[in-house]
Design a protein around this motif. Sequence first.
Motif, PDB file in Angstrom:
ATOM      1  N   HIS A 111       0.876  -1.170   0.000  1.00 16.40           N
ATOM      2  CA  HIS A 111       0.000   0.000   0.000  1.00 16.40           C
ATOM      3  C   HIS A 111       0.912   1.218   0.000  1.00 16.40           C
ATOM      4  CE1 HIS A 111      -3.837  -2.016   1.218  1.00 16.40           C
ATOM      5  NE2 HIS A 111      -2.971  -2.927   1.647  1.00 16.40           N
ATOM      6  N   VAL A 112       0.600   2.229  -0.812  1.00 13.47           N
ATOM      7  CA  VAL A 112       1.376   3.471  -0.815  1.00 13.47           C
ATOM      8  C   VAL A 112       0.492   4.624  -0.348  1.00 13.47           C
ATOM      9  CG1 VAL A 112       3.010   2.683  -2.579  1.00 13.47           C
ATOM     10  CG2 VAL A 112       0.953   3.927  -3.280  1.00 13.47           C
ATOM     11  N   HIS A 113       1.144   5.654   0.183  1.00 12.30           N
ATOM     12  CA  HIS A 113       0.464   6.840   0.735  1.00 12.30           C
ATOM     13  C   HIS A 113      -0.569   6.432   1.782  1.00 12.30           C
ATOM     14  CE1 HIS A 113       2.512   9.532  -1.961  1.00 12.30           C
ATOM     15  NE2 HIS A 113       2.201   8.740  -2.968  1.00 12.30           N
ATOM     16  N   TYR A 114      -0.193   5.445   2.605  1.00 13.21           N
ATOM     17  CA  TYR A 114      -1.142   4.919   3.586  1.00 13.21           C
ATOM     18  C   TYR A 114      -1.464   5.930   4.684  1.00 13.21           C
ATOM     19  CZ  TYR A 114      -3.677   1.230   5.992  1.00 13.21           C
ATOM     20  OH  TYR A 114      -4.662   0.464   6.559  1.00 13.21           O
ATOM     21  N   GLN A 115      -0.606   6.937   4.879  1.00 13.46           N
ATOM     22  CA  GLN A 115      -0.892   7.951   5.887  1.00 13.46           C
ATOM     23  C   GLN A 115      -2.144   8.743   5.530  1.00 13.46           C
ATOM     24  OE1 GLN A 115       1.165   8.551   3.422  1.00 13.46           O
ATOM     25  NE2 GLN A 115       1.005  10.694   2.873  1.00 13.46           N
ATOM     26  N   GLU A 116      -2.578   8.681   4.274  1.00 16.05           N
ATOM     27  CA  GLU A 116      -3.780   9.386   3.828  1.00 16.05           C
ATOM     28  C   GLU A 116      -5.006   8.471   3.772  1.00 16.05           C
ATOM     29  OE1 GLU A 116      -3.228  11.907   0.333  1.00 16.05           O
ATOM     30  OE2 GLU A 116      -1.058  11.774   0.627  1.00 16.05           O
ATOM     31  N   SER A 117      -4.866   7.251   4.222  1.00 17.01           N
ATOM     32  CA  SER A 117      -5.940   6.268   4.088  1.00 17.01           C
ATOM     33  C   SER A 117      -7.219   6.695   4.798  1.00 17.01           C
ATOM     34  CB  SER A 117      -5.478   4.919   4.649  1.00 17.01           C
ATOM     35  OG  SER A 117      -6.524   3.972   4.541  1.00 17.01           O
ATOM     36  N   VAL A 118      -8.350   6.472   4.135  1.00 17.69           N
ATOM     37  CA  VAL A 118      -9.666   6.647   4.746  1.00 17.69           C
ATOM     38  C   VAL A 118     -10.358   5.290   4.888  1.00 17.69           C
ATOM     39  CG1 VAL A 118      -9.941   9.016   3.907  1.00 17.69           C
ATOM     40  CG2 VAL A 118     -10.811   7.110   2.527  1.00 17.69           C
ATOM     41  N   LEU A 119      -9.695   4.244   4.404  1.00 15.96           N
ATOM     42  CA  LEU A 119     -10.225   2.886   4.494  1.00 15.96           C
ATOM     43  C   LEU A 119      -9.090   1.969   4.951  1.00 15.96           C
ATOM     44  CD1 LEU A 119     -12.557   0.861   3.930  1.00 15.96           C
ATOM     45  CD2 LEU A 119     -11.594   0.594   1.636  1.00 15.96           C
ATOM     46  N   PRO A 120      -8.909   1.830   6.253  1.00 17.86           N
ATOM     47  CA  PRO A 120      -7.848   0.949   6.743  1.00 17.86           C
ATOM     48  C   PRO A 120      -8.087  -0.491   6.278  1.00 17.86           C
ATOM     49  CG  PRO A 120      -8.729   2.320   8.511  1.00 17.86           C
ATOM     50  CD  PRO A 120      -9.643   2.474   7.327  1.00 17.86           C
ATOM     51  N   LEU A 121      -7.032  -1.112   5.759  1.00 14.94           N
ATOM     52  CA  LEU A 121      -7.118  -2.486   5.274  1.00 14.94           C
ATOM     53  C   LEU A 121      -6.116  -3.337   6.029  1.00 14.94           C
ATOM     54  CD1 LEU A 121      -7.385  -1.736   1.457  1.00 14.94           C
ATOM     55  CD2 LEU A 121      -9.221  -2.409   2.992  1.00 14.94           C
ATOM     56  N   ARG A 122      -6.575  -4.404   6.605  1.00 15.27           N
ATOM     57  CA  ARG A 122      -5.710  -5.316   7.354  1.00 15.27           C
ATOM     58  C   ARG A 122      -5.517  -6.575   6.521  1.00 15.27           C
ATOM     59  NH1 ARG A 122      -4.922  -2.494  11.578  1.00 15.27           N
ATOM     60  NH2 ARG A 122      -6.542  -1.363  12.672  1.00 15.27           N
ATOM     61  N   ASP A 123      -4.493  -6.521   5.654  1.00 14.03           N
ATOM     62  CA  ASP A 123      -4.254  -7.626   4.733  1.00 14.03           C
ATOM     63  C   ASP A 123      -2.837  -8.179   4.823  1.00 14.03           C
ATOM     64  OD1 ASP A 123      -2.852  -5.551   3.582  1.00 14.03           O
ATOM     65  OD2 ASP A 123      -4.078  -5.445   1.778  1.00 14.03           O
ATOM     66  N   GLY A 124      -2.046  -7.670   5.764  1.00 13.28           N
ATOM     67  CA  GLY A 124      -0.688  -8.164   5.941  1.00 13.28           C
ATOM     68  C   GLY A 124       0.339  -7.578   4.991  1.00 13.28           C
TER      69      GLY A 124
END
Length: 144
Positions: A111-124
């Motif tokens: 995942h890139v630019h995760y600091q901007e995420s509005v949908l947290p994804l827990r996929d490892g």
Amino acid sequence: MSNAQSYRGSCFCGAVQVEVSGEPAGMGYCHCESCRHWSAGPVNAFTLWEPDAVRVTQGADNLASYSRTPASRRMWCQTCGGHVMTEHPQMGLIDVYAAVMPDFPFAPGLHVHYQESVLPLRDGLPKMRDVPAEMGGSGQTLDE
């Protein structure tokens, strides 16, 4: 294009068709605000390709583009508005959206630019604060 495996994709109406060949330089999910707004979704599934691996096979004259910043040139079909790809000149890569290639075996790696995420994804998968260092980013990862 070489004899490598190729995959075809198109815009929503099929007027613009693309073909990619070989192996992508990377695949994953982008959470940046620009991709979210452009895709009208909470995350964008990307496949990055060397420019020589991407070919518009139909409807090149029907592609329109927009550059909000010098970092990207987003392209879509003028008939249906369907998004097709984004050129990233500073990286020397083209993002052909995973969703436009129905038979492509999408296997995200990060995942890139995760600091901007509005949908947290827990996929490892690794969650990059911005982008990997080799692509000009900080290389920092974030916790899931």
